[in-house]
Structure formats: structure tokens, C-alpha cells
Design a protein around this motif. Structure first.
Motif, PDB file in Angstrom:
ATOM      1  N   ARG A  20      39.829  57.805  11.624  1.00 25.01           N
ATOM      2  CA  ARG A  20      39.826  59.146  12.183  1.00 25.01           C
ATOM      3  C   ARG A  20      38.470  59.801  11.978  1.00 25.01           C
ATOM      4  NH1 ARG A  20      44.668  62.360  10.441  1.00 25.01           N
ATOM      5  NH2 ARG A  20      43.532  62.901   8.573  1.00 25.01           N
ATOM      6  N   LEU A  23      35.936  58.194  14.302  1.00 20.75           N
ATOM      7  CA  LEU A  23      36.149  58.572  15.706  1.00 20.75           C
ATOM      8  C   LEU A  23      35.703  60.007  15.955  1.00 20.75           C
ATOM      9  CD1 LEU A  23      39.548  56.897  16.571  1.00 20.75           C
ATOM     10  CD2 LEU A  23      37.318  56.415  17.576  1.00 20.75           C
ATOM     11  N   LEU A  26      32.015  60.131  16.055  1.00 17.00           N
ATOM     12  CA  LEU A  26      31.527  59.568  17.323  1.00 17.00           C
ATOM     13  C   LEU A  26      31.768  60.533  18.485  1.00 17.00           C
ATOM     14  CD1 LEU A  26      32.443  55.782  17.041  1.00 17.00           C
ATOM     15  CD2 LEU A  26      30.205  56.860  16.874  1.00 17.00           C
ATOM     16  N   SER A  27      32.919  61.232  18.487  1.00 15.85           N
ATOM     17  CA  SER A  27      33.179  62.202  19.560  1.00 15.85           C
ATOM     18  C   SER A  27      32.094  63.259  19.581  1.00 15.85           C
ATOM     19  CB  SER A  27      34.521  62.899  19.367  1.00 15.85           C
ATOM     20  OG  SER A  27      35.549  61.962  19.302  1.00 15.85           O
ATOM     21  N   VAL A  30      28.852  61.822  20.857  1.00 18.22           N
ATOM     22  CA  VAL A  30      28.827  61.691  22.320  1.00 18.22           C
ATOM     23  C   VAL A  30      28.576  63.046  22.975  1.00 18.22           C
ATOM     24  CG1 VAL A  30      30.295  61.254  24.312  1.00 18.22           C
ATOM     25  CG2 VAL A  30      30.194  59.608  22.471  1.00 18.22           C
ATOM     26  N   ALA A  31      29.260  64.076  22.462  1.00 22.77           N
ATOM     27  CA  ALA A  31      29.093  65.404  23.046  1.00 22.77           C
ATOM     28  C   ALA A  31      27.657  65.882  22.909  1.00 22.77           C
ATOM     29  CB  ALA A  31      30.053  66.391  22.399  1.00 22.77           C
ATOM     30  N   LEU A  34      25.397  64.085  25.248  1.00 20.79           N
ATOM     31  CA  LEU A  34      25.497  64.682  26.574  1.00 20.79           C
ATOM     32  C   LEU A  34      24.707  65.987  26.638  1.00 20.79           C
ATOM     33  CD1 LEU A  34      26.875  63.977  29.160  1.00 20.79           C
ATOM     34  CD2 LEU A  34      28.726  65.472  28.530  1.00 20.79           C
ATOM     35  N   THR A 270      36.001  70.933  24.822  1.00 18.64           N
ATOM     36  CA  THR A 270      36.699  69.705  24.447  1.00 18.64           C
ATOM     37  C   THR A 270      36.363  69.323  23.014  1.00 18.64           C
ATOM     38  OG1 THR A 270      36.209  69.053  26.700  1.00 18.64           O
ATOM     39  CG2 THR A 270      37.230  67.416  25.304  1.00 18.64           C
ATOM     40  N   VAL A 274      38.747  68.623  19.735  1.00 21.05           N
ATOM     41  CA  VAL A 274      38.796  67.351  19.014  1.00 21.05           C
ATOM     42  C   VAL A 274      38.604  67.561  17.512  1.00 21.05           C
ATOM     43  CG1 VAL A 274      37.627  65.145  18.661  1.00 21.05           C
ATOM     44  CG2 VAL A 274      38.054  65.960  20.972  1.00 21.05           C
TER      45      VAL A 274
ATOM     46  N   GLY B  25      40.207  66.123  26.769  1.00 18.65           N
ATOM     47  CA  GLY B  25      39.007  65.295  26.901  1.00 18.65           C
ATOM     48  C   GLY B  25      38.985  64.565  28.235  1.00 18.65           C
ATOM     49  N   MET B 267      30.813  61.517  29.087  1.00 16.72           N
ATOM     50  CA  MET B 267      32.015  62.279  28.772  1.00 16.72           C
ATOM     51  C   MET B 267      33.214  61.357  28.645  1.00 16.72           C
ATOM     52  SD  MET B 267      31.783  65.756  31.026  1.00 16.72           S
ATOM     53  CE  MET B 267      33.113  66.634  30.204  1.00 16.72           C
ATOM     54  N   ILE B 269      33.249  58.289  27.507  1.00 12.92           N
ATOM     55  CA  ILE B 269      33.236  57.663  26.181  1.00 12.92           C
ATOM     56  C   ILE B 269      33.833  58.627  25.158  1.00 12.92           C
ATOM     57  CG2 ILE B 269      31.739  56.790  24.343  1.00 12.92           C
ATOM     58  CD1 ILE B 269      29.845  55.805  26.468  1.00 12.92           C
ATOM     59  N   GLY B 270      33.397  59.898  25.257  1.00 16.71           N
ATOM     60  CA  GLY B 270      33.934  60.913  24.346  1.00 16.71           C
ATOM     61  C   GLY B 270      35.442  61.037  24.489  1.00 16.71           C
ATOM     62  N   PHE B 273      37.281  58.262  22.795  1.00 16.50           N
ATOM     63  CA  PHE B 273      37.375  58.504  21.353  1.00 16.50           C
ATOM     64  C   PHE B 273      38.504  59.480  21.040  1.00 16.50           C
ATOM     65  CE2 PHE B 273      32.616  57.458  20.843  1.00 16.50           C
ATOM     66  CZ  PHE B 273      32.927  56.112  20.712  1.00 16.50           C
ATOM     67  N   GLY B 274      38.596  60.518  21.878  1.00 18.32           N
ATOM     68  CA  GLY B 274      39.671  61.499  21.697  1.00 18.32           C
ATOM     69  C   GLY B 274      41.035  60.840  21.829  1.00 18.32           C
ATOM     70  N   LEU B 276      41.735  57.648  21.442  1.00 21.19           N
ATOM     71  CA  LEU B 276      41.934  56.730  20.313  1.00 21.19           C
ATOM     72  C   LEU B 276      42.451  57.493  19.098  1.00 21.19           C
ATOM     73  CD1 LEU B 276      38.719  54.497  20.417  1.00 21.19           C
ATOM     74  CD2 LEU B 276      41.071  53.690  20.587  1.00 21.19           C
ATOM     75  N   ASN B 277      41.802  58.631  18.848  1.00 25.28           N
ATOM     76  CA  ASN B 277      42.196  59.452  17.716  1.00 25.28           C
ATOM     77  C   ASN B 277      43.661  59.860  17.813  1.00 25.28           C
ATOM     78  OD1 ASN B 277      41.251  60.439  15.356  1.00 25.28           O
ATOM     79  ND2 ASN B 277      39.765  61.830  16.273  1.00 25.28           N
TER      80      ASN B 277
END
Lengths: 384, 390
Positions: A20, A23, A26-27, A30-31, A34, A270, A274, B25, B267, B269-270, B273-274, B276-277
Motif C-alpha cells: 500500500r 503504491l 507511486l500514485s 505519477v501525478a 504529469l 484524484t 488516493v 482515478g 494518468m 498508470i496513476g 496504481f489506484g 491496485l490499491n
């Protein structure tokens, strides 16, 4: 202080659900990646405004930029009070091998042009060669690298506008560099005297003039003096500060700002969901533990800070990772093959990116942290 | 035996708070993906609808667009009499010799200058473009400084109402009519008599830039082209009008699309991940349920399928929300500069059913990628250990 002693506890908490935590990091990465890309796209569109000189004016034909002005204006503009220099350029608009290989090409008077734009540098030895050869051209560093050109190469360019589509060959005599990272080094410069001799149409015509004024505060008066001088002639002019000219150009692309802001907004929203969710889950699962911590003497303040520190740490690690990835990506150069000549991520936007990451860390951690702080030991321990 | 679908649906309902993260997401990625492709689509559709398969456009050989092309009057005569050119009831060829000038006019919203195309056309121009018709006022009279404006440019540029007298190129013009060409690029143009444009902008008379002709049918195009290009003295490029405009749209559409793909990919990929979580926590929280299912005799394959299905349902919901969001911009009118003509072009977002389907497919792909690893983990748990857990 003694904050350091809490670090092992913090790390243990983060590592109890490794998947967790990873992840979530990583989220966020990624954001922020971007975000970095959007910032680079933004800079690419607005770089013309950034690099514009405050002491420079652009003089174009009043009808539109496409229409030419007589070369004879050059001397007349130089005589105007408050003008320290003037130079000209013509849009060459040729095609190198394929129409998709786009880079701007200007026919210029090289010495005057470099005096006007001190941000561009050509080695003195190369300049001497350029002045000796009428078929010379000077390429920007990034274009020369992109097509593997070396000094001395012959560069064939299809003269779509001025040469009824025939191919003209130029000798690469110089390569110019920019002094700032945002300077556009994709242009190709040709000699104006050569163009004017060889073209059949529009001889003696100039695309636009760039004028340097003594005092930037005075630029509007000079602009008006120039326009007044040529009023009621067959070639009337419109003179504007270079910054305004660039801004007008960007506006013609449409509302890039709105587009970028709306995508950025969606991403940020988003992202908050998360990380907020992760922290909420982490706190929910640990109700019992938190109650135990409080029982053994941890104050409400420390519990609050522990939870907040956890979400901050996740956000900062993820943010740094994302910004680094974005920087790496932009170092690879323009992803659209020539449409965004200056695609780079400035330090300013990197700092703003980290600030966003910190804000996200605080915003997503604050509610769970307050919940943890307000937790009553008896309630929490009673729950199974 | 497959795990009943209702089990997954109820699970999502029970754990909606974590599902929302994945939904949001995926919805975000899908909406950006569909909207950016819709933007590129709208741009392309506007230019493509400018061309007709019945028409051919003739330019100077080697010219990249009509902006940089020259057609002399004697060439224009040869083109008008070439085989395959349609004629009207009076026996005159239906052709339009044209010249374009880019002019700067103030935008209505910001007051800053926008580049606008002023197109000098022949009287037959309307007859050539099936979609174009005068919607207010009248067409210009030949030989006068009258102009008709496209609906798009009238909306975005100041001072172009019927009766207005804008000063362009050192002379005064009168706006006498408004024409509409069904959302094509012509809507962003001003049309005037070509014979008036040339002297106004100091161009020699009888030097046009392109020639558009109506063919008797699309099939005669090859004949027409061969007739004009076989003669070595003539240096002309002959293209179907449709192809010409399709090519013009390529550059900008490619840029919009590649930026759209880039942003949507990251986005995406993000969002994975969301997802997966969400799915990992769903699996972790339902260890006993999964163990129970397996103790009851459900096979690993069924359990994997069940969790992947659950993830796909979440992704589908996200995809639907994203598509609905992107529908919000459908038809929204925007404008940009077209690089090939250097001038302002108004167009609208076009979110087509195909793009929506692509958006849903994108969502399901994210759902699959986000659901598979947790689903596999679900089957790895030891049944006995999981059942013993508190």
C-alpha cells in the motif's frame, strides 16, 4: 529536539503494509510526473514571452505579419529618437526533407541580428566564415544535433515560399547556442542578401523589423513614432513590444492555460482522494494501536504529528520521485518533433511541484490525524 | 464453478469508500483521454468537411499550401477548359480562381489581434462548395469592395456585422452578408471578389494562388489530373480538395493527439496504481471470505476471475463517469491557429461514439491491470491460516 526518536516508529508504520505504501508513493509520483509534463508544455507555449526582451519592439505590416515591408524602412527606423538599433528578418518557410521536419527558418543580416539578440552566441571564427560565404547558414544547436549536421555540411532546403518549390542548398558555417535554457535553439538562419538575389518575387521585402530602444519605459512612444512615420504610406506598420507580440501569438493558439489547468485540477483531485484514502485506511486499521500509544503516555499532539508526518513522508518521497522523472523526460527533448521547441522544466516549476506534494501530504493527512488525536482511549479499546 | 456475480456487486457496495478512489482515478484518465481525442477529431473534421470529393484544387508544383502558391491567368484558362470540369446550364465552367491574404483583426473576447484569412473568390465559389450558403444579407457583387463573412469569424471577431465598414488593407469594405458552410474551415474566413483583393494588396492582376474546380464526377479526377500534369510546360500540383484539407489538418491534429496520449498514458498508470490499491485492500480485508469460498470448493481460477471481474466493474463505472464528463465538452467551440495557413480556425470538440467506446476500453484495460495482481494474491493465501485469523 527529541523528534528523531520517533523515526523508527514512523518507518515501522509505513512498512507494515508495504504494497500500500509503495503504491501510494507511486500514485503521487505519477501525478507529479504529469504535473511536470504539463508545466513543461506550458513553458513551451509561453517561452516566447519569457525570453522576449523588454527593450525590444517588433514592427510588422499593419495588415498582418504575412505581408512584407520595404527594406528601405530599416535606415529610417534607425534614425528615430530613442532607437539604438534595428534589424530585420524574413520567414523563409522551407522544407527540410519532409514537411514534418519543422523548424523555423529566417533570412537575416547575421551581424546586426546577433547584436539585437545577445542571448544567441556564434563563435567569432564561425561568424567570419558566415560573412565570407553568401550561401552560408547558421543552425541552432538542437536542430544541428537532431539532424546530425556538422560545420561544412551542405543542407538542402526546399524553398516552398521564395523559390517556387525548388531546392536550395546552403553551407552550414555556424552553430549558435542560447545563453539561457529556455532560449530557442531550433532555428536556422540564412543570409538575407542571398535570398533577395535569388528569389523572383518580393525582392526588397522584409518580413518584420526588431527594434531596440534606449529605455524600455519609453518603448510605447517609440512604437508610436515608428507607426506615425509610415502612416498613410502603401506599407503602414504596427509596432508592439516584443513581449506583447509573443503574448498575442500564444493567445492565437487558444486557451492553453485553461486546458492545462483543467487537466491539472483533475489530477490533483484524484491524487487527494488516493492519499486521503490511504491515510484513512491506515488510521482505521490502527485504532487499537493508537489507543495503546495514548495509554502509555503519548500526548494528543504527538499522535497528531505522527499521523501527519506519515502522510507527509509518503507525499514528499512520491513528489520528489515524480519531479525527478519529469525532469528526466524533459531532458529527452521535444516529444512532438519540432512543435514545442523549448520543452524544459524550470527550477521554479520543480519547486512549485514539491510545494504541491507537501500540500497534498498535509491535506490528505489532516482529517485522519485529527481523528487520531480526538480518539478516546476507552472507545478505541472497546472496539474489536 | 464460477463465483456468483452478486457476491462482487455486494462487495463493492459494502466497501464503496475505497472503490471511489479507483473509480475517480479511472474516470479522470478516461475523461482527459476522450476529451483530447475529441479535440483532435473536431479539428480534423472541420478541415476535412471543407473539402468535397467532387472538387479538385490546383496549385503551383512544390507549394506546401495555397498560401505560397501562384497560378497565372493563362494557367487558369487552361485549367478551366481541361477535361472533366463541370459546366453550368449556360455552358460556363464551374471554377473559382482564388487568392488568400492573412489579415489581423481584433478578437471580440480579448481585443487582441487574431490572424484571419481573407479569401478572394470568383462568383462561382458558393456553387462549388455545396455546404456553403448565405444565411443573412446577400452575396457580394462582383467588382465591388463588398465582403461576406463566415459565421465562425463573425462570432469571434469584432466589427463584422452586416452594414459594418471595416478598414482592411488601406481601403474601406462593406459587410453585406453572412455565410455558413456547416462548420467547415470556410466559416473562419472572409470572402471577397478576387479581382478586388489583388489590387488592394498590391498584387499583380491575373496572378492567383489556387484554382478550385468542380468535376463532372469524382471518377474523372485522374483524367483531369493527367491532362494538366502531362504537359511539361505546366508546373502544377493537382489534388482532390478532400485530400488537400485532410493534409492541412494533420500537423495540429497530431500534436493534440500525441499530447493527449501522453497525458492519458501517465494518468492511466496513476489510475492503475489506484485500482491496485483498492483491490489489494479488498483482498486483504476479505481473507476469511476468500478462504471460505475456497473451502467450499471454488477453484483458484474462479476466484481470480471473480476478483478481476470486480475490478472490471469498478473500472467500467469509472469509465462511464469519465465518458459522461467528456460529453460535457462535446460541441464546445474553441479556436486555434492552423499552422499551415497561419490563421485562426474555429472548431468544436467532437466526442464520437467510437471515442466513447475507446474510452471504455481504456477503462477496462486499467481495471484489468489493476485487478489481476491482487486477484492472484487472493488465491495464494493458505486456507487454513486465513480461516484461523481473527
Amino acid at each position: 529536539m527529541t523528534a528523531i526518536k520517533y523515526i523508527p516508529l514512523l518507518l515501522k508504520n509505513l512498512l507494515r503494509k508495504k504494497t500500500r505504501t509503495i503504491l501510494t508513493i507511486l500514485s503521487i509520483a505519477v501525478a507529479l510526473l504529469l504535473y511536470g509534463l504539463l508545466a513543461a508544455i506550458h513553458s513551451a507555449f509561453y517561452q516566447g514571452i519569457e525570453v522576449a526582451g523588454a527593450d525590444r519592439l517588433i514592427v510588422r505590416n499593419k495588415i498582418s505579419l504575412i505581408m512584407s515591408l520595404p527594406l528601405s524602412y530599416l535606415e529610417r527606423i534607425r534614425q528615430i529618437d530613442g532607437v539604438t538599433g534595428a534589424t530585420m528578418a524574413v520567414w523563409f518557410g522551407g522544407v527540410y526533407q519532409d514537411e514534418r521536419n519543422f523548424f523555423p527558418q529566417f533570412a537575416i543580416q547575421p551581424e546586426d541580428y546577433l547584436k539585437m539578440f545577445p542571448e544567441f552566441r556564434v563563435p567569432a571564427g564561425q561568424m567570419a566564415e558566415v560573412m565570407r560565404d553568401r550561401e552560408a547558414c547558421i543552425a541552432g544547436k538542437s536542430t544541428a544535433e537532431k539532424y546530425g549536421w556538422k560545420i561544412g555540411d551542405r543542407i538542402p532546403i526546399q524553398a516552398a515560399i521564395w523559390g517556387t518549390g525548388e531546392t536550395w542548398e546552403f553551407n552550414l558555417r555556424g552553430i549558435y547556442t542560447g545563453t539561457r535554457p529556455e532560449d530557442d535553439t531550433t532555428q536556422l538562419w540564412l543570409r538575407y542578401d542571398y535570398l533577395d538575389e535569388r528569389r523572383q518575387l518580393g525582392k526588397g521585402g522584409v518580413g518584420w523589423y526588431t527594434v531596440k530602444v534606449t529605455d524600455p519605459e519609453d518603448s510605447l512612444r517609440v512604437a508610436k513614432a515608428i507607426d506615425d512615420m509610415f502612416a498613410n504610406s502603401p506599407h503602414e506598420t504596427t509596432s508592439v513590444p516584443e513581449k506583447e507580440f509573443a503574448r498575442g501569438f500564444v493567445k492565437q493558439f487558444g486557451n492553453i492555460e485553461l486546458l492545462i489547468m483543467s487537466i491539472g485540477g483533475i489530477v490533483l483531485f484524484t491524487l487527494l482522494l488516493v492519499t486521503g484514502n490511504t491515510m484513512a485506511m491506515a488510521v482505521r486499521e490502527r485504532m487499537g494501536e493508537l489507543a495503546v500509544l495514548k495509554t502509555v503516555g503519548f500526548t494528543d499532539g504527538i499522535v497528531l504529528r505522527l499521523v501527519l508526518a506519515e502522510s507527509l513522508l509518503i507525499a514528499v518521497v512520491g513528489g520528489a520521485l515524480g519531479i525527478c522523472l519529469a525532469k528526466l523526460f524533459t531532458l529527452g527533448g521535444d516529444p512532438t518533433r519540432g512543435m514545442l521547441p523549448s520543452f524544459h522544466l524550470s527550477t521554479r516549476f520543480m519547486v512549485i511541484g514539491m510545494a504541491i506534494a507537501v500540500l497534498v501530504g498535509i491535506a490528505s493527512g489532516i482529517i485522519p490525524a485529527v481523528l487520531a488525536m480526538r480518539l478516546r482511549i476507552v472507545d478505541a479499546l472497546r472496539r474489536v | 464453478m464460477a463465483v456468483p456475480i452478486i457476491y462482487n456487486l455486494r462487495s463493492i457496495k459494502a466497501r464503496w469508500a475505497t472503490a471511489i478512489v479507483a473509480v475517480a482515478g479511472i474516470a479522470g484518465a478516461v475523461s482527459v483521454f476522450v476529451a483530447m481525442l475529441g479535440l483532435a477529431k473536431g479539428f480534423q473534421a472541420t478541415l476535412i468537411s471543407s473539402g468535397s470529393s467532387d472538387n479538385a484544387i490546383v496549385r503551383q508544383a512544390g507549394s506546401t499550401s495555397e498560401m505560397v502558391s501562384l497560378i497565372m491567368r493563362d494557367e487558369a484558362d487552361i485549367i478551366s477548359t481541361a477535361p472533366g470540369v463541370a459546366r453550368d446550364s449556360a455552358g460556363r465552367p464551374i471554377v473559382s480562381a482564388e487568392a488568400v491574404v492573412v489579415i489581423s483583426l481584433p478578437r471580440r473576447d480579448t481585443g487582441t489581434d487574431a490572424n484571419v484569412q481573407l479569401r478572394g473568390v470568383s462568383e462561382d465559389a458558393m456553387q462549388l462548395r455545396d455546404s456553403a450558403r448565405v444565411v443573412a444579407g446577400r452575396f457580394f457583387r462582383a467588382g465591388t469592395a463588398e465582403l461576406v463573412v463566415g459565421t465562425g469569424v463573425q462570432r469571434s471577431i469584432r466589427g463584422l456585422q452586416i452594414g459594418d465598414r471595416p478598414k482592411i488593407g488601406g481601403r474601406e469594405w462593406q459587410v453585406v452578408g453572412v455565410f455558413d458552410s456547416g462548420g467547415s474551415a470556410f466559416d473562419s474566413e472572409l470572402w471577397v471578389d478576387v479581382e478586388v483583393v489583388l489590387p488592394t494588396f498590391n498584387r499583380p492582376l491575373g496572378v492567383y494562388q489556387s484554382m478550385t474546380v468542380r468535376l463532372t464526377s469524382p471518377e474523372v479526377f485522374q483524367n483531369f489530373k493527367d491532362a494538366l500534369t502531362a504537359d511539361r510546360r505546366q508546373k502544377m500540383t493537382v489534388e482532390r480538395e478532400l485530400d488537400y484539407y485532410e493534409k492541412q489538418s494533420r500537423m495540429v491534429a497530431t500534436v493534440i493527439r500525441s499530447l493527449g496520449f501522453l497525458v492519458a498514458f501517465v494518468m492511466g498508470i496513476g489510475a492503475v496504481f489506484g485500482a491496485l490499491n483498492t483491490m489489494y485492500s479488498a483482498v486483504a480485508a476479505r481473507g476469511r471470505e476468500i478462504a471460505t469460498l475456497r473451502a467450499l470448493g471454488f477453484r483458484s481460477g474462479s476466484i481470480v476471475a471473480s476478483f478481476v471481474f470486480e475490478s472490471l466493474v469498478i473500472a467500467f463505472i469509472g469509465g462511464m463517469i469519465g465518458c459522461t464528463g467528456s460529453l460535457g465538452v462535446n460541441g464546445m467551440s474553441v479556436s486555434t491557429i492552423n499552422w499551415q495557413t497561419f490563421s485562426h480556425l474555429a472548431f468544436a470538440f467532437r466526442v464520437t461514439p467510437a471515442l466513447l467506446a475507446a474510452g471504455i476500453a481504456f477503462a477496462l484495460l486499467m481495471g484489468f491491470l489493476g485487478g489481476l495482481p491482487p486477484a492472484i494474491r487472493a488465491t495464494r493465501l493458505s486456507v487454513a491460516a486465513a480461516l484461523r485469523e481473527l
